[in-house]
Design an enzyme around this catalytic site. Sequence first.
Site, PDB file in Angstrom:
ATOM      1  N   HIS A 125      12.560  36.781   5.843  1.00 23.03           N
ATOM      2  CA  HIS A 125      12.838  36.774   7.281  1.00 23.03           C
ATOM      3  C   HIS A 125      11.575  36.449   8.068  1.00 23.03           C
ATOM      4  CE1 HIS A 125      11.465  41.037   6.762  1.00 23.03           C
ATOM      5  NE2 HIS A 125      10.746  40.679   7.798  1.00 23.03           N
ATOM      6  N   ARG A 171      25.719  29.398   5.602  1.00 22.99           N
ATOM      7  CA  ARG A 171      25.866  30.312   4.470  1.00 22.99           C
ATOM      8  C   ARG A 171      26.873  31.397   4.840  1.00 22.99           C
ATOM      9  NH1 ARG A 171      20.102  29.478   4.607  1.00 22.99           N
ATOM     10  NH2 ARG A 171      19.320  28.620   2.656  1.00 22.99           N
ATOM     11  N   ARG A 185      29.490  26.709   3.399  1.00 21.37           N
ATOM     12  CA  ARG A 185      29.386  26.883   1.958  1.00 21.37           C
ATOM     13  C   ARG A 185      30.153  28.123   1.529  1.00 21.37           C
ATOM     14  NH1 ARG A 185      23.515  27.687  -0.511  1.00 21.37           N
ATOM     15  NH2 ARG A 185      23.845  29.794   0.264  1.00 21.37           N
ATOM     16  N   GLU A 221      22.826  20.791  -7.151  1.00 20.14           N
ATOM     17  CA  GLU A 221      21.629  21.624  -7.278  1.00 20.14           C
ATOM     18  C   GLU A 221      21.313  21.957  -8.731  1.00 20.14           C
ATOM     19  OE1 GLU A 221      22.384  25.261  -5.109  1.00 20.14           O
ATOM     20  OE2 GLU A 221      24.537  25.080  -5.475  1.00 20.14           O
ATOM     21  N   ASN A 250      16.232  23.269  -3.298  1.00 25.55           N
ATOM     22  CA  ASN A 250      15.540  24.484  -3.742  1.00 25.55           C
ATOM     23  C   ASN A 250      15.853  24.788  -5.205  1.00 25.55           C
ATOM     24  OD1 ASN A 250      15.049  24.451  -1.036  1.00 25.55           O
ATOM     25  ND2 ASN A 250      15.778  26.505  -0.625  1.00 25.55           N
ATOM     26  N   ASP A 251      17.143  24.823  -5.537  1.00 26.73           N
ATOM     27  CA  ASP A 251      17.537  25.110  -6.919  1.00 26.73           C
ATOM     28  C   ASP A 251      17.374  23.895  -7.817  1.00 26.73           C
ATOM     29  OD1 ASP A 251      18.089  27.802  -6.823  1.00 26.73           O
ATOM     30  OD2 ASP A 251      20.163  27.529  -6.209  1.00 26.73           O
ATOM     31  N   ARG A 257       9.634  29.711  -8.391  1.00 27.50           N
ATOM     32  CA  ARG A 257       8.515  29.655  -7.446  1.00 27.50           C
ATOM     33  C   ARG A 257       8.157  31.026  -6.886  1.00 27.50           C
ATOM     34  NH1 ARG A 257      10.812  26.676  -2.052  1.00 27.50           N
ATOM     35  NH2 ARG A 257      12.848  27.637  -1.982  1.00 27.50           N
ATOM     36  N   CYS A 273      20.338  19.666   2.186  1.00 34.92           N
ATOM     37  CA  CYS A 273      20.216  20.908   2.962  1.00 34.92           C
ATOM     38  C   CYS A 273      19.136  21.824   2.430  1.00 34.92           C
ATOM     39  CB  CYS A 273      21.555  21.649   2.998  1.00 34.92           C
ATOM     40  SG  CYS A 273      22.190  22.108   1.364  1.00 34.92           S
TER      41      CYS A 273
END
Length: 580
Positions: free
Chosen positions: A192, A299, A336, A435, A458-459, A469, A506
């Site tokens: 956050h 999301r 999603r 992904e 990301n994935d 990571r 995205c």
Amino acid sequence: MGITLHGIGIGGGVAIGHAHVISHNEIEIAHYNIAEDDVPQEVARFDAAIRLARQELETLWGSIPENAPAELGAFLSLHIMLLNDHALNSEPHLIIETQQCNAEWALKQQLDILLAQFDEIEEEYLRERRADVIQVTDRIFKALAGHHVPPPPPLRPDTILVAHDLSPADMVLFKDTDYAAFVTDVGGPTSHTAILARSLDLPAVLALRHAQALIREEELLIVDGVNGVVIVDPDERVLVEYRARQREWQASQRALQDIRDARPITRDGTEIELFANIELPGDTEQALANGANGVGLFRSEFLFLRDEDDLPTEDEQFEAYKQVAEAMHGQPVIIRTIDLGKDKIPKWQEESDAPNPALGLTGIRLCMAETQLFRTQLRALLRASAYGKIKLLVPMLTHVNEVRQTRRHLEEIKDQLRGEGIAFDDGIELGGMIEVPAAALAVASFLKQLDFISIGTNDLIQYTLAVDRNDDSVSYLYDPLHPAVAQLLHHVIRTADALGKPVSMCGEMAGDPQLTLLLLALGLRRFSMLPAQLLKVKRRILDADLTQLRGALSGLLAAEDADAVRALLAEIAVLKPAAA
């Protein structure tokens, strides 16, 4: 003599100022037994602390200024939701009663259980929410101890906040003060704190580990949010260099406001579509304010971050999806479906025995295992589609049959809704997230079954490079410019274009202006990112020349390592566009 600390750069830009070290005194958690007759009183003491913590958060939420980023209210709402969760406000009752222990010790035991379960979640965004749970319980501990958080002192505009971590509540406490940047010991790219840094557009460096201990009050600091560097007590030579960088950054920030209403068109006349990633329904306001063409990723997991016995109903989901669809006034909203990385949703009270959650029951696999849960969500989404341009996005695809099964569920639910006389968009589009390397390599087969695809970098990077990571020992190997990543992306985009199917991105790569030229060269024409990143990426698009980039593509794809890709991109960036 100055020292240099290295962490994760967030927000970009450069800040120079004096440190204000925020000390959150740790509360020592005592453990003692209580008499059986005192159990009701101890439970009542715990409940009073919950009420006080809730009252404090609601007061802070009500004092958020109108011009604050939407993420601030969203995260405070999440903290209130966590505080209202059965796992935090009721489970400690049972521990107090069965162990006849004090409320603090009961809460600590429950916190340990929750954190262990968060550590098993594979989805990075959700795993980062463990920090929110810690901050909420810390507020309860302070309420139990009778501690009051005083308002912060007035700060100078060049102040740099230094903390172990900063909660959304901390951000609200500092709402009436100006500060230049902040640095923290902890935090990841999707924490956050990182999201708030991007939304506030402030330079920030996270995950410094020991900054709070090493930096003294009023010490002069340089915060380089681009390179993830904090320089403590810099010498004059370094100050001169960074003051020049700071002036350049400030000028570029002012210039971004001039393109707010400009269409994202390259120098050679190609229009690019820019969409926003949002976390909560209220985030649509900032997306529209920054000129998003729609929502590229919403999301839906936020609705499911509750106790297992209190899953969202169909009507609750419908209202949330409807709110987003109506707020976007006919622009596309890609939602999603549930994407959690545990073996049930949510299973806070039990530990997963999956040997490797990253390769286990997650994304669409979870939806197929929990079909009633999935079908309830699909019903809510279809009902909401009557109020806007909703599209569905299925995560974690690896087998084409997963798409076929999803379509079967959709058609059966459509038949139900028709029979009940409930309106919905019969032509609602179904997309899939690419992904996993298997889906990227076999994307042509998926595209025959899908209306569009969205690349979740990301994935995709994590699975392609076999790198977590968030693991400090190997995170340096997580590099979006690895040649294998570029080649996979090029294959996916080129295949989608050949089949006439829309492809967007995205993942975090889409919102990184340092990677915009690479993605344009690879053929990407639809980007989706945090609202605060839209103008920065738009600036790069307006300066880009696709003819020039197409000419550089073969060299980029032939590069043998990430450093070679970086060097080529740097060379392209300094060349004058052909249309200039």
